[in-house]
Design an enzyme around this catalytic site. Structure first.
Site, short mmCIF file in Angstrom:
data_model
loop_
_atom_site.label_atom_id
_atom_site.label_comp_id
_atom_site.label_asym_id
_atom_site.label_seq_id
_atom_site.Cartn_x
_atom_site.Cartn_y
_atom_site.Cartn_z
N SER A 1 44.46 38.13 42.49
CA SER A 1 45.88 37.82 42.25
C SER A 1 46.66 38.20 43.50
O SER A 1 46.26 39.08 44.27
CB SER A 1 46.40 38.63 41.06
OG SER A 1 47.81 38.61 41.00
N TYR B 1 47.08 47.66 38.47
CA TYR B 1 46.69 46.24 38.47
C TYR B 1 46.48 45.75 39.90
O TYR B 1 45.47 45.08 40.21
CB TYR B 1 47.76 45.41 37.78
CG TYR B 1 47.50 43.92 37.78
CD1 TYR B 1 46.48 43.37 37.01
CD2 TYR B 1 48.29 43.07 38.55
CE1 TYR B 1 46.25 42.00 37.00
CE2 TYR B 1 48.06 41.70 38.54
CZ TYR B 1 47.04 41.17 37.77
OH TYR B 1 46.82 39.81 37.77
#
Length: 323
Positions: free
Chosen positions: A157, A182
């Site tokens: 990501s 994350y």
């Protein structure tokens, strides 16, 4: 040879779908594995690969849910796998290897995002454990099944922009931040592709990391509606208003492209987005994209590989890590 981290002008783009990038590609006789392949962009990846002729194995933490989601999709099979549990990873790999089948494509897409602080295994931070360590152990254990020319695609990501590897505290034992956790996990996915491609290069196996784009899927299950409204992603009714968001079919495109594109036959170890190799960037802008240097640094990748092998107890069986 190291692949330059720069676009190759593939002819596809942000609006391309998984079906688009598979146009003219016949995957008959190919075996693929897609973690998370029964939900969100994973489901669209499974759908596109089977439509092109591949048989797809979908490991699932909740096999019943996967069975229900894929009930009408031919060319799939489901097995149990919990990426947070290394014994589950080992059992799945043993079952797969015992089948004697070769693997042509592995899309490592299952994961969690911005979850509340959660500990798994020996106290590992869950996002690092599930998104990275579980997949690290899985691909190492499945190495004997990877055919020459196989592709391994890790779903990262542009969230990686926010953090490199926190070497001093990878498990956030001194204060937890769900977005930094994350980000670190997604940097780890990208770095794993860099080093895996280096190790496996002489076998013809290539590895890639991809940013699929911003897509509204069950991945956002840990976010409150208020957070997504304030971020400008959705309106008060939950409808997508962010113009840069993709559909699930578009979100699946880059990982399918990385897994199958003939243009990548002699390339690997790179970060991809919008169905192309991403450009380097030093500007933190997750909407604009690009890949930060810390996510493709070969020295950082080698260091993470060594740490991951130590943590999981899984060693690389396919090549000499020192070369």
């Amino acid at each position: 040879m190291t692949t330059p981290q720069r676009p190759i002008h593939s002819g596809f783009g942000p609006s391309s779908t998984a079906t688009d990038v598979l146009g003219g590609i016949d995957l008959s006789g190919k075996l693929a594995l897609v973690t998370g392949g029964y939900s969100g962009i994973g489901m669209e990846t499974t759908r596109a690969l089977t439509a092109a002729g591949a048989h797809v194995v979908v490991p699932a933490r909740r096999p019943e849910a996967a069975e229900a989601a894929l009930a009408d999709l031919a060319g799939t099979e489901i097995d149990e796998l919990d990426l947070a549990d290394l014994e589950s990873v080992a059992r799945f790999a043993e079952r797969f290897l015992a089948s004697g089948r070769g693997l042509d494509i592995a899309v490592l897409g299952a994961g969690v995002m911005a979850s509340p602080e959660t500990r798994v295994g020996p106290g590992w931070e869950a996002q690092f454990a599930v998104n990275h360590l579980g997949h690290f152990a899985l691909v190492n254990r499945l190495w004997p099944a990877l055919r020459p020319g196989a592709r391994v695609v890790g779903v990262s990501s542009t969230g990686h922009h926010l953090s490199g590897i926190r070497w001093e505290d990878v498990h956030f034992t001194r204060g937890y931040d769900k977005w930094l956790a994350y980000a670190q996990a997604k940097t780890a996915v990208a770095l794993t592709a860099v080093h895996l491609d280096r190790l496996a290069g002489t076998t013809g196996v290539r590895a890639f990391a991809v940013h699929p784009g911003a897509i509204l899927t069950p991945l956002q299950r840990h976010l409150e509606s208020r957070e997504m409204v304030e971020a400008g992603w959705v309106d008060e009714n939950g409808a997508v208003v962010a113009t840069h968001f993709k559909t699930p079919e578009q979100g699946a495109a880059t990982q399918v492209w990385a897994a199958t594109s003939p243009a990548l036959a002699d390339r690997g170890g790179v970060f991809c987005q919008d169905c192309d190799i991403a450009a380097m960037t030093d500007r933190i802008d997750m909407d604009a994209g690009g890949v930060m240097a810390h996510a493709v640094d070969p020295d950082e990748a080698a260091r993470l590989w060594a740490l991951s092998a130590e943590l999981t107890g899984v060693t690389w069986p396919g090549a000499d890590p020192a070369r």
